[in-house]
Design a protein around this motif. Structure first.
Motif, PDB file in Angstrom:
ATOM      1  N   SER A 205     -10.987 -27.551  72.469  1.00  0.00           N
ATOM      2  CA  SER A 205     -10.886 -26.134  72.824  1.00  0.00           C
ATOM      3  C   SER A 205     -12.245 -25.695  73.356  1.00  0.00           C
ATOM      4  CB  SER A 205     -10.480 -25.282  71.615  1.00  0.00           C
ATOM      5  OG  SER A 205     -11.481 -25.359  70.603  1.00  0.00           O
ATOM      6  N   ASN A 206     -12.292 -24.476  73.871  1.00  0.00           N
ATOM      7  CA  ASN A 206     -13.529 -23.958  74.458  1.00  0.00           C
ATOM      8  C   ASN A 206     -13.910 -22.643  73.793  1.00  0.00           C
ATOM      9  OD1 ASN A 206     -13.484 -25.946  76.765  1.00  0.00           O
ATOM     10  ND2 ASN A 206     -11.577 -24.842  77.178  1.00  0.00           N
ATOM     11  N   PRO A 207     -15.203 -22.366  73.704  1.00  0.00           N
ATOM     12  CA  PRO A 207     -15.602 -21.067  73.148  1.00  0.00           C
ATOM     13  C   PRO A 207     -15.147 -19.927  74.043  1.00  0.00           C
ATOM     14  CG  PRO A 207     -17.499 -22.234  74.080  1.00  0.00           C
ATOM     15  CD  PRO A 207     -16.358 -23.202  74.068  1.00  0.00           C
ATOM     16  N   MET A 208     -14.916 -18.794  73.442  1.00  0.00           N
ATOM     17  CA  MET A 208     -14.470 -17.615  74.182  1.00  0.00           C
ATOM     18  C   MET A 208     -15.554 -17.194  75.173  1.00  0.00           C
ATOM     19  SD  MET A 208     -13.049 -14.068  72.531  1.00  0.00           S
ATOM     20  CE  MET A 208     -14.564 -13.856  71.591  1.00  0.00           C
ATOM     21  N   PRO A 209     -15.222 -17.041  76.464  1.00  0.00           N
ATOM     22  CA  PRO A 209     -16.241 -16.682  77.450  1.00  0.00           C
ATOM     23  C   PRO A 209     -16.612 -15.201  77.353  1.00  0.00           C
ATOM     24  CG  PRO A 209     -14.104 -16.809  78.504  1.00  0.00           C
ATOM     25  CD  PRO A 209     -13.895 -17.245  77.070  1.00  0.00           C
TER      26      PRO A 209
ATOM     27  N   VAL B 105      -2.206 -36.490  63.217  1.00  0.00           N
ATOM     28  CA  VAL B 105      -3.560 -36.012  62.872  1.00  0.00           C
ATOM     29  C   VAL B 105      -4.207 -35.350  64.088  1.00  0.00           C
ATOM     30  CG1 VAL B 105      -5.886 -36.757  62.221  1.00  0.00           C
ATOM     31  CG2 VAL B 105      -3.899 -37.694  61.027  1.00  0.00           C
ATOM     32  N   LEU B 106      -4.049 -35.956  65.264  1.00  0.00           N
ATOM     33  CA  LEU B 106      -4.617 -35.371  66.475  1.00  0.00           C
ATOM     34  C   LEU B 106      -3.983 -34.013  66.774  1.00  0.00           C
ATOM     35  CD1 LEU B 106      -6.417 -35.548  68.961  1.00  0.00           C
ATOM     36  CD2 LEU B 106      -4.633 -36.899  70.093  1.00  0.00           C
TER      37      LEU B 106
ATOM     38  N   HIS C 153      -5.961 -30.576  66.958  1.00  0.00           N
ATOM     39  CA  HIS C 153      -5.876 -29.727  68.146  1.00  0.00           C
ATOM     40  C   HIS C 153      -5.471 -28.313  67.763  1.00  0.00           C
ATOM     41  CE1 HIS C 153      -3.569 -28.395  71.905  1.00  0.00           C
ATOM     42  NE2 HIS C 153      -4.837 -28.368  72.232  1.00  0.00           N
ATOM     43  N   ASN C 154      -4.475 -28.192  66.895  1.00  0.00           N
ATOM     44  CA  ASN C 154      -4.054 -26.865  66.432  1.00  0.00           C
ATOM     45  C   ASN C 154      -5.231 -26.111  65.812  1.00  0.00           C
ATOM     46  OD1 ASN C 154      -1.468 -27.557  67.205  1.00  0.00           O
ATOM     47  ND2 ASN C 154      -0.729 -27.918  65.127  1.00  0.00           N
ATOM     48  N   HIS C 155      -5.961 -26.797  64.936  1.00  0.00           N
ATOM     49  CA  HIS C 155      -7.077 -26.155  64.239  1.00  0.00           C
ATOM     50  C   HIS C 155      -8.178 -25.762  65.213  1.00  0.00           C
ATOM     51  CE1 HIS C 155     -10.699 -25.802  61.688  1.00  0.00           C
ATOM     52  NE2 HIS C 155      -9.832 -25.350  60.782  1.00  0.00           N
TER      53      HIS C 155
ATOM     54  N   THR D 284      -0.627 -24.038  62.896  1.00  0.00           N
ATOM     55  CA  THR D 284      -0.231 -23.064  63.911  1.00  0.00           C
ATOM     56  C   THR D 284      -0.430 -23.663  65.298  1.00  0.00           C
ATOM     57  OG1 THR D 284      -0.865 -21.203  62.498  1.00  0.00           O
ATOM     58  CG2 THR D 284      -0.626 -20.767  64.868  1.00  0.00           C
ATOM     59  N   LEU D 285       0.685 -23.867  65.981  1.00  0.00           N
ATOM     60  CA  LEU D 285       0.611 -24.411  67.332  1.00  0.00           C
ATOM     61  C   LEU D 285       0.024 -23.377  68.292  1.00  0.00           C
ATOM     62  CD1 LEU D 285       4.185 -25.986  67.487  1.00  0.00           C
ATOM     63  CD2 LEU D 285       2.050 -27.278  67.489  1.00  0.00           C
ATOM     64  N   PRO D 286      -0.685 -23.816  69.324  1.00  0.00           N
ATOM     65  CA  PRO D 286      -1.152 -22.859  70.345  1.00  0.00           C
ATOM     66  C   PRO D 286      -0.021 -22.008  70.918  1.00  0.00           C
ATOM     67  CG  PRO D 286      -2.236 -24.980  70.640  1.00  0.00           C
ATOM     68  CD  PRO D 286      -1.201 -25.178  69.577  1.00  0.00           C
ATOM     69  N   TYR D 287       1.175 -22.622  71.063  1.00  0.00           N
ATOM     70  CA  TYR D 287       2.358 -21.879  71.502  1.00  0.00           C
ATOM     71  C   TYR D 287       2.594 -20.656  70.608  1.00  0.00           C
ATOM     72  CZ  TYR D 287       5.427 -24.003  75.068  1.00  0.00           C
ATOM     73  OH  TYR D 287       6.017 -24.382  76.239  1.00  0.00           O
ATOM     74  N   GLN D 288       2.510 -20.887  69.286  1.00  0.00           N
ATOM     75  CA  GLN D 288       2.761 -19.809  68.332  1.00  0.00           C
ATOM     76  C   GLN D 288       1.686 -18.735  68.423  1.00  0.00           C
ATOM     77  OE1 GLN D 288       3.003 -22.835  65.104  1.00  0.00           O
ATOM     78  NE2 GLN D 288       4.839 -21.734  64.457  1.00  0.00           N
ATOM     79  N   GLN D 289       0.452 -19.156  68.608  1.00  0.00           N
ATOM     80  CA  GLN D 289      -0.643 -18.197  68.750  1.00  0.00           C
ATOM     81  C   GLN D 289      -0.438 -17.333  69.985  1.00  0.00           C
ATOM     82  OE1 GLN D 289      -3.115 -17.889  66.522  1.00  0.00           O
ATOM     83  NE2 GLN D 289      -4.134 -16.211  67.615  1.00  0.00           N
ATOM     84  N   SER D 290       0.012 -17.949  71.071  1.00  0.00           N
ATOM     85  CA  SER D 290       0.274 -17.207  72.299  1.00  0.00           C
ATOM     86  C   SER D 290       1.383 -16.179  72.088  1.00  0.00           C
ATOM     87  CB  SER D 290       0.663 -18.177  73.419  1.00  0.00           C
ATOM     88  OG  SER D 290       1.002 -17.485  74.604  1.00  0.00           O
ATOM     89  N   ARG D 291       2.429 -16.572  71.379  1.00  0.00           N
ATOM     90  CA  ARG D 291       3.523 -15.632  71.131  1.00  0.00           C
ATOM     91  C   ARG D 291       3.046 -14.451  70.288  1.00  0.00           C
ATOM     92  NH1 ARG D 291       7.535 -18.897  68.885  1.00  0.00           N
ATOM     93  NH2 ARG D 291       8.187 -19.437  71.000  1.00  0.00           N
ATOM     94  N   ALA D 292       2.180 -14.716  69.311  1.00  0.00           N
ATOM     95  CA  ALA D 292       1.673 -13.647  68.461  1.00  0.00           C
ATOM     96  C   ALA D 292       0.802 -12.667  69.252  1.00  0.00           C
ATOM     97  CB  ALA D 292       0.867 -14.240  67.307  1.00  0.00           C
ATOM     98  N   GLU D 293       0.050 -13.171  70.226  1.00  0.00           N
ATOM     99  CA  GLU D 293      -0.853 -12.312  70.977  1.00  0.00           C
ATOM    100  C   GLU D 293      -0.200 -11.684  72.204  1.00  0.00           C
ATOM    101  OE1 GLU D 293      -4.692 -13.915  71.880  1.00  0.00           O
ATOM    102  OE2 GLU D 293      -4.792 -15.078  70.042  1.00  0.00           O
ATOM    103  N   TYR D 294       0.554 -12.499  72.948  1.00  0.00           N
ATOM    104  CA  TYR D 294       1.073 -12.051  74.246  1.00  0.00           C
ATOM    105  C   TYR D 294       2.587 -11.837  74.266  1.00  0.00           C
ATOM    106  CZ  TYR D 294      -3.513 -13.707  75.745  1.00  0.00           C
ATOM    107  OH  TYR D 294      -4.863 -13.908  75.875  1.00  0.00           O
TER     108      TYR D 294
END
Length: 553
Positions: free
Chosen positions: A103-107, A272-273, A277-279, A287-297
């Protein structure tokens, strides 16, 4: 120079050397291919039998064919230009991996970089699983362009199709020439005319996973089975659940119970990977990135049996608001249908998995294998995936990529059960279908393509030219010296086509793409990313325009 489009542009009789209309020419081309194939059929069959006895030669031939066919098209259909949010998100993921991180730090001022299918908080990351991003990263690392990863996965898919088919055909005592034929048909079906090869979305990575799983099952190889399941987990986590269920059911019913623990052990590194990646992306391993996206967007959409999309928890950009509205519409429309209605509506997608002449082999298959219980596994596997995908409002053929190999297995099994003369005609018709449309895309000018592609199968997609005018803008920016900041100004009626696409390390890039948030807000972006030449791009102009950015006084 004589242009063929003058022959094809009308179905009325035209003045051409043969006095043919367009329909005459199509029929003539197919008949010529069938005649050629018939005259040289014995030689073709003899060569196929010779090559098919060597797995190495067969797999190399199958691997080389899709790449050779697509590279031959580069003068008329070049390297695909990323144009969708999916493309941009997968390319961001590949770049993230090449930076050695998940992942990348928030710009700074991340609100300028809001785009569909990309998280900005808690990290700046793609919302997709890792599989396709890994393929693109490998392609870019070896050949400097991510699209090379698409070609490599297509090549490996075709090679593994031979390997998978050989296992099932050997079990049935059938010549491996049919396995080679199936691998070559794979190159024609999902090769240069397929969106799997002509976009960055992919499809072949999941298809490779399916070949590994269904090739390992009759071989009773738990490690390769685990490898296939791992690849599917990293590419299509939802579908992986059903692929695992099929694999376990096969092992249990074939009394190979001891393979189950070994198979599960082989999938642990991928699990494990995935958790890592989720973390790294969401801060929570479960929490999958998909789920995070649904919660935010609010997107991606929920299943049809769930309530409508949740409201976004953060402000949406114009593009994101359009995507949210589109996904709400799709969810409500599809959820209002019965399960059977949705399944029937998606039946035409079967065409994506078999060339038209081979579709007739689906009912023929059941007639020939009704007494062989082992050969009920392919249709059962397809049915399970079709029923599972029917619970999701959207549908794209790559959702079923893991069972693409089963469609090919069904077709070659039915073909080898038919009389040789019918088998010959079916192969030649499938080949003639591909050769005609491939030849058209390879040699036609824009006028001919415009006249004839409306009659082409909806399963085909070739990225001709630059219909959205992106290439000239990218070329101008690339040849301009110094670092640049481009404000993307969207019209009120802007269609859902993404223009905000940045790399994993935004601040170090030569060109930064940012939303035009108005003069007062844009000043903040100028200050956060100083020393850059400022531009404004208007993607909704005709053609899209790139002009120096002018501050309002």
């Amino acid at each position: 120079m004589f242009y063929l489009h003058h022959i094809f542009r009308s179905y009325l009789p035209l003045s051409n050397p043969l006095g043919f209309s367009g329909s005459d020419m199509i029929e003539f081309a197919i008949a010529a291919l069938l005649l050629f194939g018939t005259l040289f059929w014995d030689r073709i069959l003899s060569a196929a039998r010779t090559v098919s006895q060597s797995p190495t030669r067969s797999m190399l031939l199958a691997a080389a064919l899709p790449i050779a066919l697509r590279l031959a098209m580069l003068p008329v259909a070049g390297v695909p230009i990323p144009s969708t949010a999916d493309d941009a998100s997968y390319l961001l993921q590949a770049d993230t991996l090449l930076h050695g991180r998940l992942s990348n730090p928030m710009p700074p001022l991340h609100e300028f970089f809001e785009t569909n299918f990309v998280l900005q908080e808690p990290t700046y990351s793609s919302i997709f699983p890792l599989g396709q991003g890994i393929a693109l990263a490998i392609g870019r690392a070896i050949f400097t362009i991510p699209w090379a990863g698409v070609l490599l996965t297509e090549s490996l898919f075709c090679a593994l199709m031979y390997w998978m088919l050989a296992a099932w055909l050997d079990q049935a005592g059938t010549s491996r020439a049919y396995a080679l034929a199936g691998a070559l048909l794979t190159a024609l079906t999902w090769g240069p005319l397929s969106y799997w090869m002509n976009t960055y979305w992919g499809g072949a990575v999941s298809a490779i996973a399916g070949c590994l799983v269904f090739g390992a099952l009759p071989r009773r190889n738990p490690w390769l089975l685990g490898l296939g399941l791992s690849l599917e987990l990293l590419t299509r986590p939802y579908e992986c659940v059903f692929l695992l269920a099929i694999a376990i059911a096969y092992l249990l019913l074939n009394k190979f119970h001891r393979a189950i623990p070994l198979t599960l052990a082989a999938t642990l590194p991928a699990l494990v990977l995935t958790l890592a990646h989720n973390h790294a992306v969401t801060g929570r391993a479960r929490t999958l990135p998909y789920q995070q996206s649904r919660a935010e967007y609010g997107v991606p959409t929920t299943f049809t049996f769930q309530p409508g999309l949740p409201p976004p928890s953060r402000p949406l950009s114009q593009e994101q608001q359009s995507d949210y509205a589109a996904q709400v519409q799709v969810h409500d429309r599809e959820s209002a249908k019965s399960f059977a209605e949705r399944l029937f509506d998606r039946l035409p997608y079967t065409r994506y998995f078999l060339l038209p002449p081979l579709l007739l082999l689906l009912p023929a298959y059941f007639f020939f294998v009704r007494r062989d219980r082992q050969l009920w596994w392919p249709p059962a596997g397809i049915a399970i995936f079709a029923l599972a995908s029917n619970l999701y409002p959207y549908f794209h053929p790559h959702y079923l990529a893991a069972v693409a190999c089963l469609f090919v297995l069904i077709s070659v099994t039915a073909l080898k059960s038919l009389p040789k003369q019918i088998t010959q005609v079916m192969f030649l018709l499938a080949g003639a279908h591909f050769v005609f449309w491939y030849g058209l895309h390879l040699t036609a000018d824009p006028q001919m393509l415009s006249a004839l592609t409306p009659f082409e199968s909806a399963a085909d997609y070739v990225n001709h030219g630059d219909p959205e005018g992106r290439a000239s803008i990218h070329a101008r920016l690339a040849t301009t010296s110094g670092n640049q900041l481009v404000f993307v100004h969207l019209a009120a009626d802007h269609p859902l086509r993404e223009w905000i696409a940045n790399s994993a390390d935004i601040k170090s890039e030569k060109v930064i793409w940012a939303l035009d948030r108005g003069p007062e807000e844009n000043v903040k972006a100028e200050a956060a990313y100083p020393g850059r030449q400022l531009w404004q791009v208007d993607p909704d102009a005709h053609p899209p325009s790139l002009t120096p950015y002018r501050r309002s006084e």
